[in-house]
Write a protein that holds these residues in place. Sequence first.
Motif, PDB file in Angstrom:
ATOM      1  N   CYS A  26       0.867  -1.176   0.000  1.00 16.81           N
ATOM      2  CA  CYS A  26       0.000   0.000   0.000  1.00 16.81           C
ATOM      3  C   CYS A  26       0.907   1.231   0.000  1.00 16.81           C
ATOM      4  O   CYS A  26       1.433   1.629   1.038  1.00 16.81           O
ATOM      5  N   CYS A  30      -2.072   6.148  -1.146  1.00 14.83           N
ATOM      6  CA  CYS A  30      -3.163   5.198  -1.338  1.00 14.83           C
ATOM      7  C   CYS A  30      -3.745   4.780   0.005  1.00 14.83           C
ATOM      8  O   CYS A  30      -3.054   4.745   1.022  1.00 14.83           O
ATOM      9  N   CYS A  32      -5.735   1.529   1.578  1.00 14.87           N
ATOM     10  CA  CYS A  32      -6.015   0.135   1.271  1.00 14.87           C
ATOM     11  C   CYS A  32      -6.938  -0.444   2.338  1.00 14.87           C
ATOM     12  O   CYS A  32      -6.574  -0.530   3.518  1.00 14.87           O
ATOM     13  N   CYS A  39      -6.363   5.546  -4.544  1.00 16.27           N
ATOM     14  CA  CYS A  39      -5.164   6.379  -4.590  1.00 16.27           C
ATOM     15  C   CYS A  39      -5.520   7.778  -5.085  1.00 16.27           C
ATOM     16  O   CYS A  39      -6.354   7.936  -5.980  1.00 16.27           O
ATOM     17  N   LEU A  42      -1.177  11.027  -6.666  1.00 16.21           N
ATOM     18  CA  LEU A  42       0.096  10.371  -6.953  1.00 16.21           C
ATOM     19  C   LEU A  42       0.879  11.205  -7.966  1.00 16.21           C
ATOM     20  O   LEU A  42       0.298  11.863  -8.827  1.00 16.21           O
ATOM     21  N   ILE A  60      -7.748   5.300  -9.072  1.00 17.35           N
ATOM     22  CA  ILE A  60      -6.698   6.319  -9.037  1.00 17.35           C
ATOM     23  C   ILE A  60      -7.298   7.620  -9.557  1.00 17.35           C
ATOM     24  O   ILE A  60      -7.904   7.641 -10.634  1.00 17.35           O
ATOM     25  N   SER A  63      -4.134  12.534 -10.210  1.00 14.94           N
ATOM     26  CA  SER A  63      -2.727  12.152 -10.121  1.00 14.94           C
ATOM     27  C   SER A  63      -1.983  12.486 -11.416  1.00 14.94           C
ATOM     28  O   SER A  63      -2.581  12.947 -12.391  1.00 14.94           O
TER      29      SER A  63
END
Length: 355
Positions: A26, A30, A32, A39, A42, A60, A63
């Motif tokens: 993880c 993020c 988990c 996430c 990022l 995601i 990011s």
Amino acid sequence: MSSRGWTGLLWWLLMCYYCDARTDTCIIGCECVGTTIECQSLDRESFPANLDPDTEILRIRESKISYIQRNALAKMPHLRVLEISSTDIIYIQTCAFSGISNFTSIKFSKNNITSIVQNAFALVADVEELVFENSKIDTISTQAFTKIRDVGTFRLRNLTVNKLEREAIDDVSGVLNLHVDLNKFAYVGQSPLNKLVNVTLNVSQNIFPSHCGVGDIYTNVDRETNVILFFRFNVINLCACNMSLLRWQTSAAVTLDENTCSGPPEIAGSFLNDLADTPFCQVVGANRTTPLWCPVTRQMRVLHNCHAFGSPLIPQEEVKDPRIAEDRDSNNGVANIESNVYLVSVVLSFLFYLY
């Protein structure tokens, strides 16, 4: 310290390292929980490939990912839902999603994508939903989507695409609904949808730059291919009197409804179905001469040979961007697991010696 004290300490160390090994899957940014990973924010060179292999849902958002590398999901065999949204992606590389199957949903939404390269989505099968929507994409390369089989819904919706190259969607079979709708294309290559079999194709409410590529958006409509085409409510900025698409308007498998030509000026505002009746197209030679010459591109050689996971087939050639390196995070994850296995063996050996 007594043997019992040493035993307790060693078991505590063992559990700490076990927990650390689980935490490695993880990554920072993020969250988990169970088999779901969320996430956000990022900023990575590559797609995170060292996540928990038991992950079933991965989301995601917001990011930056420089590239999604080859076989990006190979280490997550149980993944069923992938959603990437509000993210900047430079490349979806060749074979990035090759061989994936048994997915409930793969969805890209509100993203900025520079390039989906050749064979990025190759050999995709048994997916309920494959969607690109509400995004900006600079280039969808030739055969970016190829050899796709048995997909419930494949949708390109509300996209702004600078280049849809020739045969961008190629060799597609068994797609219940292929939707291309509400998109704006700046350039469309020859036969952008090619070799379709057993497909219901809906092309509606798009803006196309000209008849080039659109005229032959799908010319193989017949009983053998079992393709049903709905081409409706589209705007073509520059039409031609002899668009090959018109050859199929009398076919039971083709529906052409209220597609509008916005140019050339002589036929601006005319419906595609009515072109033959316009004075401009009835002039001698108008059916042979068009105001725009369509470039003919040569057949591109297929350089990549993507294959399903576990297959011994070796790719003929793998093209890598020289500016990027391998996923170091992935390698670090493997190293951590190997070191933890070694530690467990040492602890167990020591406990056996005490007893």
